[in-house]
Design an enzyme around this catalytic site. Structure first.
Site, PDB file in Angstrom:
ATOM      1  N   ASP A   3     -80.047  57.012 -27.009  1.00  0.00           N
ATOM      2  CA  ASP A   3     -79.713  57.783 -28.023  1.00  0.00           C
ATOM      3  C   ASP A   3     -80.816  57.422 -29.279  1.00  0.00           C
ATOM      4  O   ASP A   3     -81.421  58.052 -29.865  1.00  0.00           O
ATOM      5  CB  ASP A   3     -78.421  57.477 -28.546  1.00  0.00           C
ATOM      6  CG  ASP A   3     -77.969  56.316 -28.593  1.00  0.00           C
ATOM      7  OD1 ASP A   3     -78.546  55.260 -28.081  1.00  0.00           O
ATOM      8  OD2 ASP A   3     -76.985  55.902 -29.165  1.00  0.00           O
ATOM      9  N   TYR A   5     -77.613  64.874 -11.881  1.00  0.00           N
ATOM     10  CA  TYR A   5     -78.362  66.325 -11.398  1.00  0.00           C
ATOM     11  C   TYR A   5     -77.847  66.511  -9.924  1.00  0.00           C
ATOM     12  O   TYR A   5     -77.600  67.597  -9.450  1.00  0.00           O
ATOM     13  CB  TYR A   5     -79.628  66.465 -11.552  1.00  0.00           C
ATOM     14  CG  TYR A   5     -80.261  67.148 -12.628  1.00  0.00           C
ATOM     15  CD1 TYR A   5     -80.019  66.590 -13.895  1.00  0.00           C
ATOM     16  CD2 TYR A   5     -80.951  68.257 -12.853  1.00  0.00           C
ATOM     17  CE1 TYR A   5     -80.325  66.895 -15.401  1.00  0.00           C
ATOM     18  CE2 TYR A   5     -81.483  68.955 -14.144  1.00  0.00           C
ATOM     19  CZ  TYR A   5     -81.005  68.148 -15.061  1.00  0.00           C
ATOM     20  OH  TYR A   5     -81.552  68.553 -16.537  1.00  0.00           O
ATOM     21  N   ASP A   7     -84.558  64.712 -19.173  1.00  0.00           N
ATOM     22  CA  ASP A   7     -84.566  66.440 -19.597  1.00  0.00           C
ATOM     23  C   ASP A   7     -84.551  66.524 -20.929  1.00  0.00           C
ATOM     24  O   ASP A   7     -85.297  67.206 -21.912  1.00  0.00           O
ATOM     25  CB  ASP A   7     -83.364  67.082 -19.003  1.00  0.00           C
ATOM     26  CG  ASP A   7     -83.216  68.369 -19.119  1.00  0.00           C
ATOM     27  OD1 ASP A   7     -84.129  69.277 -19.123  1.00  0.00           O
ATOM     28  OD2 ASP A   7     -82.096  68.973 -19.370  1.00  0.00           O
ATOM     29  N   ASP A  24     -87.856  67.224 -23.866  1.00  0.00           N
ATOM     30  CA  ASP A  24     -87.879  68.615 -25.067  1.00  0.00           C
ATOM     31  C   ASP A  24     -88.208  68.212 -26.406  1.00  0.00           C
ATOM     32  O   ASP A  24     -88.814  68.780 -26.981  1.00  0.00           O
ATOM     33  CB  ASP A  24     -86.468  69.337 -25.038  1.00  0.00           C
ATOM     34  CG  ASP A  24     -86.348  70.484 -23.909  1.00  0.00           C
ATOM     35  OD1 ASP A  24     -87.196  70.504 -23.154  1.00  0.00           O
ATOM     36  OD2 ASP A  24     -85.655  71.218 -24.269  1.00  0.00           O
ATOM     37  N   LYS A  30     -78.565  53.770 -20.878  1.00  0.00           N
ATOM     38  CA  LYS A  30     -77.359  53.661 -21.836  1.00  0.00           C
ATOM     39  C   LYS A  30     -76.457  52.553 -21.245  1.00  0.00           C
ATOM     40  O   LYS A  30     -75.337  52.761 -20.760  1.00  0.00           O
ATOM     41  CB  LYS A  30     -76.272  55.044 -22.088  1.00  0.00           C
ATOM     42  CG  LYS A  30     -76.876  56.116 -23.066  1.00  0.00           C
ATOM     43  CD  LYS A  30     -76.869  55.670 -24.400  1.00  0.00           C
ATOM     44  CE  LYS A  30     -75.432  55.816 -24.949  1.00  0.00           C
ATOM     45  NZ  LYS A  30     -75.369  55.365 -26.421  1.00  0.00           N
TER      46      LYS A  30
HETATM   47  C1  IPM Z   1     -86.640  71.219 -17.087  1.00  0.00           C
HETATM   48  C2  IPM Z   1     -85.203  72.395 -17.000  1.00  0.00           C
HETATM   49  C3  IPM Z   1     -84.687  71.965 -15.816  1.00  0.00           C
HETATM   50  C4  IPM Z   1     -83.857  71.063 -15.923  1.00  0.00           C
HETATM   51  C5  IPM Z   1     -83.686  73.321 -15.603  1.00  0.00           C
HETATM   52  C6  IPM Z   1     -84.349  74.853 -15.652  1.00  0.00           C
HETATM   53  C7  IPM Z   1     -82.913  73.290 -14.282  1.00  0.00           C
HETATM   54  O1  IPM Z   1     -84.681  72.196 -18.065  1.00  0.00           O
HETATM   55  O2  IPM Z   1     -87.108  71.385 -16.056  1.00  0.00           O
HETATM   56  O3  IPM Z   1     -86.566  70.421 -17.891  1.00  0.00           O
HETATM   57  O4  IPM Z   1     -82.903  70.791 -16.361  1.00  0.00           O
HETATM   58  O5  IPM Z   1     -84.434  69.941 -15.068  1.00  0.00           O
HETATM   59 MG    MG Z   2     -85.312  70.800 -19.869  1.00  0.00          MG
END
Ligand code: IPM
Ligand code: MG
Length: 390
Positions: free
Chosen positions: A243, A159, A267, A271, A210
């Site tokens: 993975d 990042y 990230d 999710d 990884k």
């Molecule tokens: C998160 C989001 C952010 C990230 C974006 C909005 C920059 O997806 O906080 O997970 O990628 O970190």
């Molecule tokens: Mg995210």
């Protein structure tokens, strides 16, 4: 009248016992402002009913700041964030700014806050409320009672690594570069956060990287193992390829307790973790900086894991629970008010158990549940808080 007097007395007590805590609200874009409205109502309730008083300030971030101030995060707003005890963040982004140059994207506002406040530790719990186990896309028995904590490194890795950018090549094609980079101290400090948390939970850490293809993964594995052996030998540690970790998360999520991983894998894995619980709309997060021994404070930002959801913005149907649970995390991690955090979490659990659902967690054919708006969910949670606080 009687209630007012009682509320005032508690407020006075609160004031004399503790200094006001400074909260900066950054609603941002899309559904951010709608869900943060509900947070402000709950913050006000705590100010009136509990022995904790907040000074609220508000600022712009993301697309909202680009429109009004010409930048995704102004220096003035950053200074407010730096001075605050905690930042409560909504969401940023939307189609309107998708084609903006990199530095003028709404997300830059959030990334600057993370980087410049030094918020290296991102805590993303994936907890499945009993009442919502059926909303998960996984079988109920796989997710019922799920309680995972994903610890994501937030200020390093790909990042922020240099060099980065897109260049034009002489043959007319282009070349894009991002750099994945980690140093020993960056890995050590996030590993410590994970092991510390594990000791207060299931005493189990999975470290995901990884190391089969990336040098950062090799170093990550070595450093996490060393921190473990020297400082946390009592905690069970497993190394897992990222993975495989994503696959195991959907195969058998309850095998995990704490997962520690880098910025990009965190990230993605968070999710996945979030969706196990039924809806992204329920999941909070805390982003914490290092503890400053001199002031006894650390910078902190609390935000829902969901994004700005521009497709449903402005309709009053967004789920405010992730933002409210983020405020509960602020009570716990910034203000050491565990009981107050429990109170809010219990109120939310009870409201869900009673069958109240926003659209995102509304099951198809269940006559026992009722659909409520964003504000309606806020009303019910406030009523439940009142009941619980007696
Ligand atoms: C998160 C989001 C952010 C990230 C974006 C909005 C920059 O997806 O906080 O997970 O990628 O970190
Ligand atoms: Mg995210």
């Amino acid at each position: 009248m009687g209630d007012d007097t009682r509320a005032q007395r508690k407020t006075e007590n609160g004031r004399s016992m503790t200094a006001n805590k400074k909260l900066l609200i950054l609603p941002g874009d899309g559904i951010g402002p709608e869900v943060m409205d509900q947070v402000v109502r709950v913050v006000d309730w705590y100010g009136k009913e509990r022995a904790v008083k907040f000074d609220l300030d508000e600022g712009r971030v993301g697309g909202a700041a680009i429109e009004a101030e010409g930048t995704p995060l102004s220096d003035a707003t950053f200074a407010k964030a730096e001075a605050a005890d905690a930042v409560l963040f909504g969401a940023v982004g939307g189609p309107k700014w998708d084609t903006n140059s990199f530095d003028m994207k709404p997300e830059r506002g959030l990334l600057r806050l993370r980087k410049d406040l030094g918020l290296f530790a991102n805590l993303r719990p994936a907890i499945c409320f009993d009442a919502l186990a059926e909303s998960s896309s996984l079988k109920t028995e796989l997710v019922a009672g799920l309680d995972i904590m994903i610890v994501r490194e937030l200020t390093g890795g790909v990042y922020f690594g240099e060099p980065r950018g897109i260049e034009d090549l002489s043959d007319g094609t282009r070349r894009a570069v991002d750099t994945q980079v980690y140093t020993t101290p960056e890995i050590e400090r996030i590993a410590r956060v994970a092991f510390d948390l594990a000791r207060k939970r299931g005493n189990l850490v999975h470290s995901a990287e990884k190391s089969n293809v990336m040098h950062t993964g090799v170093l990550w594995r070595e450093v996490v193992q060393k921190v473990h052996d020297e400082e946390f030998p009592d905690v069970e540690l497993h190394h897992i390829l990222a993975d495989n970790c994503s696959m195991q998360l959907v195969r058998n999520p309850k095998q995990f307790d704490v997962i520690v991983t880098d910025n990009l894998f965190g990230d993605i894995l968070s999710d996945v973790g979030a969706m196990l619980t039924g809806s992204l709309g329920n999941l909070p997060s805390a982003s914490l900086g290092a503890f400053d021994e001199a002031t006894g404070k650390r910078h902190a930002l609390y935000e829902p894991v969901h994004g700005s959801a521009p497709d449903i913005a402005g309709q009053g149907i967004a789920n405010p629970i992730a933002s409210l649970l983020s405020f509960a995390m602020a009570l716990r991690y910034s203000f050491d008010l565990g009981e107050d955090a429990d109170l809010l979490e219990t109120a939310i659990g009870n409201v869900l158990a009673s069958g109240m659902r926003t659209a995102d967690i509304m099951p198809a054919n269940n006559p026992k549940v009722a659909k409520v708006s964003t504000g309606g969910m806020g009303d019910t949670i406030l009523r439940e808080l009142g009941k619980l606080a007696g």
